[in-house]
Design a protein around this motif. Sequence first.
Motif, PDB file in Angstrom:
ATOM      1  N   ASN A 156     -13.970   5.041   8.232  1.00 13.46           N
ATOM      2  CA  ASN A 156     -13.068   4.793   7.108  1.00 13.46           C
ATOM      3  C   ASN A 156     -12.192   3.591   7.430  1.00 13.46           C
ATOM      4  O   ASN A 156     -11.714   3.441   8.559  1.00 13.46           O
ATOM      5  N   TYR A 157     -11.987   2.738   6.426  1.00  9.24           N
ATOM      6  CA  TYR A 157     -11.113   1.574   6.581  1.00  9.24           C
ATOM      7  C   TYR A 157     -10.081   1.557   5.452  1.00  9.24           C
ATOM      8  O   TYR A 157     -10.428   1.816   4.291  1.00  9.24           O
ATOM      9  N   ALA A 158      -8.849   1.295   5.795  1.00  4.62           N
ATOM     10  CA  ALA A 158      -7.795   1.179   4.782  1.00  4.62           C
ATOM     11  C   ALA A 158      -7.006  -0.093   5.032  1.00  4.62           C
ATOM     12  O   ALA A 158      -6.712  -0.451   6.180  1.00  4.62           O
ATOM     13  N   HIS A 159      -6.661  -0.784   3.947  1.00  2.00           N
ATOM     14  CA  HIS A 159      -5.986  -2.076   4.026  1.00  2.00           C
ATOM     15  C   HIS A 159      -4.627  -1.993   3.340  1.00  2.00           C
ATOM     16  O   HIS A 159      -4.529  -1.527   2.203  1.00  2.00           O
ATOM     17  N   GLN A 160      -3.610  -2.434   4.034  1.00  3.28           N
ATOM     18  CA  GLN A 160      -2.262  -2.390   3.460  1.00  3.28           C
ATOM     19  C   GLN A 160      -2.059  -3.524   2.470  1.00  3.28           C
ATOM     20  O   GLN A 160      -2.446  -4.666   2.718  1.00  3.28           O
ATOM     21  N   SER A 196      21.116  -4.849 -13.728  1.00  2.00           N
ATOM     22  CA  SER A 196      21.193  -4.110 -12.475  1.00  2.00           C
ATOM     23  C   SER A 196      19.780  -3.715 -12.064  1.00  2.00           C
ATOM     24  O   SER A 196      18.850  -3.751 -12.860  1.00  2.00           O
ATOM     25  N   GLY A 197      19.634  -3.299 -10.846  1.00  2.00           N
ATOM     26  CA  GLY A 197      18.281  -3.045 -10.334  1.00  2.00           C
ATOM     27  C   GLY A 197      17.700  -4.338  -9.808  1.00  2.00           C
ATOM     28  O   GLY A 197      18.421  -5.243  -9.400  1.00  2.00           O
ATOM     29  N   GLY A 198      16.398  -4.454  -9.825  1.00  3.19           N
ATOM     30  CA  GLY A 198      15.783  -5.688  -9.344  1.00  3.19           C
ATOM     31  C   GLY A 198      14.392  -5.448  -8.828  1.00  3.19           C
ATOM     32  O   GLY A 198      13.702  -4.523  -9.256  1.00  3.19           O
ATOM     33  N   ILE A 199      13.989  -6.263  -7.894  1.00  2.00           N
ATOM     34  CA  ILE A 199      12.624  -6.219  -7.390  1.00  2.00           C
ATOM     35  C   ILE A 199      12.503  -5.168  -6.291  1.00  2.00           C
ATOM     36  O   ILE A 199      13.321  -5.095  -5.389  1.00  2.00           O
ATOM     37  N   SER A 200      11.491  -4.349  -6.395  1.00  3.33           N
ATOM     38  CA  SER A 200      11.185  -3.387  -5.339  1.00  3.33           C
ATOM     39  C   SER A 200       9.763  -3.632  -4.848  1.00  3.33           C
ATOM     40  O   SER A 200       8.914  -4.121  -5.594  1.00  3.33           O
ATOM     41  N   PHE A 201       9.501  -3.291  -3.597  1.00  3.62           N
ATOM     42  CA  PHE A 201       8.190  -3.504  -2.993  1.00  3.62           C
ATOM     43  C   PHE A 201       7.567  -2.147  -2.679  1.00  3.62           C
ATOM     44  O   PHE A 201       8.124  -1.355  -1.925  1.00  3.62           O
ATOM     45  N   LEU A 202       6.429  -1.882  -3.279  1.00  2.00           N
ATOM     46  CA  LEU A 202       5.713  -0.637  -3.059  1.00  2.00           C
ATOM     47  C   LEU A 202       4.558  -0.914  -2.105  1.00  2.00           C
ATOM     48  O   LEU A 202       3.649  -1.679  -2.426  1.00  2.00           O
ATOM     49  N   THR A 203       4.602  -0.304  -0.938  1.00  2.00           N
ATOM     50  CA  THR A 203       3.548  -0.489   0.045  1.00  2.00           C
ATOM     51  C   THR A 203       2.512   0.621  -0.097  1.00  2.00           C
ATOM     52  O   THR A 203       2.869   1.791  -0.174  1.00  2.00           O
ATOM     53  N   TYR A 204       1.248   0.256  -0.141  1.00  2.00           N
ATOM     54  CA  TYR A 204       0.204   1.264  -0.230  1.00  2.00           C
ATOM     55  C   TYR A 204      -1.027   0.793   0.529  1.00  2.00           C
ATOM     56  O   TYR A 204      -1.147  -0.384   0.873  1.00  2.00           O
ATOM     57  N   TYR A 205      -1.910   1.727   0.798  1.00  2.00           N
ATOM     58  CA  TYR A 205      -3.138   1.414   1.516  1.00  2.00           C
ATOM     59  C   TYR A 205      -4.332   1.694   0.611  1.00  2.00           C
ATOM     60  O   TYR A 205      -4.445   2.761   0.028  1.00  2.00           O
ATOM     61  N   LYS A 206      -5.207   0.706   0.482  1.00  2.00           N
ATOM     62  CA  LYS A 206      -6.454   0.872  -0.253  1.00  2.00           C
ATOM     63  C   LYS A 206      -7.543   1.175   0.755  1.00  2.00           C
ATOM     64  O   LYS A 206      -7.684   0.454   1.755  1.00  2.00           O
ATOM     65  N   GLN A 207      -8.318   2.241   0.522  1.00  2.00           N
ATOM     66  CA  GLN A 207      -9.286   2.635   1.533  1.00  2.00           C
ATOM     67  C   GLN A 207     -10.707   2.693   0.996  1.00  2.00           C
ATOM     68  O   GLN A 207     -10.941   2.771  -0.205  1.00  2.00           O
ATOM     69  N   THR A 208     -11.638   2.648   1.943  1.00  2.00           N
ATOM     70  CA  THR A 208     -13.054   2.757   1.619  1.00  2.00           C
ATOM     71  C   THR A 208     -13.755   3.496   2.736  1.00  2.00           C
ATOM     72  O   THR A 208     -13.352   3.440   3.903  1.00  2.00           O
ATOM     73  N   LEU A 209     -14.815   4.221   2.396  1.00  2.00           N
ATOM     74  CA  LEU A 209     -15.637   4.902   3.384  1.00  2.00           C
ATOM     75  C   LEU A 209     -16.789   4.006   3.801  1.00  2.00           C
ATOM     76  O   LEU A 209     -17.358   3.292   2.980  1.00  2.00           O
ATOM     77  N   GLY A 210     -17.129   4.075   5.068  1.00  2.00           N
ATOM     78  CA  GLY A 210     -18.248   3.288   5.562  1.00  2.00           C
ATOM     79  C   GLY A 210     -19.485   4.152   5.725  1.00  2.00           C
ATOM     80  O   GLY A 210     -19.645   5.164   5.056  1.00  2.00           O
TER      81      GLY A 210
END
Length: 267
Positions: A220-224, A245-259
């Motif tokens: 399995n491989y996952a890419h941030q 008010s408020g502003g820019i937020s950064f959402l970090t996630y990992y996209k994965q695939t099976l090998g």
Amino acid sequence: MVLSISSTAVASESIASLSEVSEAYGIPMDILKSLDKETIKSYRTNVANEKHFSSNESYIKVTIDENNEMHMEESSLSEYLMESQLMKSDTGVSINSSTNTNRGWINIFTSVFERTATTGRATASFTWLTPPSPRMRAVVGIGHRNGVVISNTTSGYYYHTSPDKTYKYTFNASDIGESGGGTTANYRLTTSNYLSEARDFTFIQVNFMKEGNSEGATANYAHQKIQISWTPTFAISRDGMFSLSGGISFLTYYKQTLGGYASISWE
């Protein structure tokens, strides 16, 4: 006088060739040759003395759509070669040297071996056929259908080379996560000045206890990736001006695939 000479026979250790290691582990020959001598020796010894049951190779196509969403899907060698040839005929530049961040290719190679009557080994190689983007973090792993991971046997490394830099990062305990049914390694992708000519490769292996009459291992491989989200809150003042008010937020996630899925049927 009769001179008697006593000699002790020393059994020579079986050792595999580099081409046999490359074929069994899925490590490209140019990367294999550039590794340190101790690593190469351990690979040659293991391949020669462990029974190689099966391997599976997958080609993963990576695309980023107009909404900046990453997609990973299993494809084929023929499609990769065809796209590479089309890219070269259109631009004169091979897809492997492309700086296009909207697409990419990964090769995933999974193998399983029998070590002893009660244990096995699973390995996985991840070769970026095009430079990865973005270069933040990645996760590689091996999952087991039946066997149980033997604690503290996961090892591996991330290797990067380009015209101005050679970098090898060996996984340590804080990078690795082991559970009974699988193992993972979380690491940071490095950068250099000539990324279009870079080579990125990752290898991971783990030992497991046999359970039942068969075993299957899946890589399995996952890419941030970071998705930028702007969700401001508006208000209006007494003079009719908007305030924000408020502003820019950064959402970090990992996209994965099976090998590839490699399996064993124990004798």
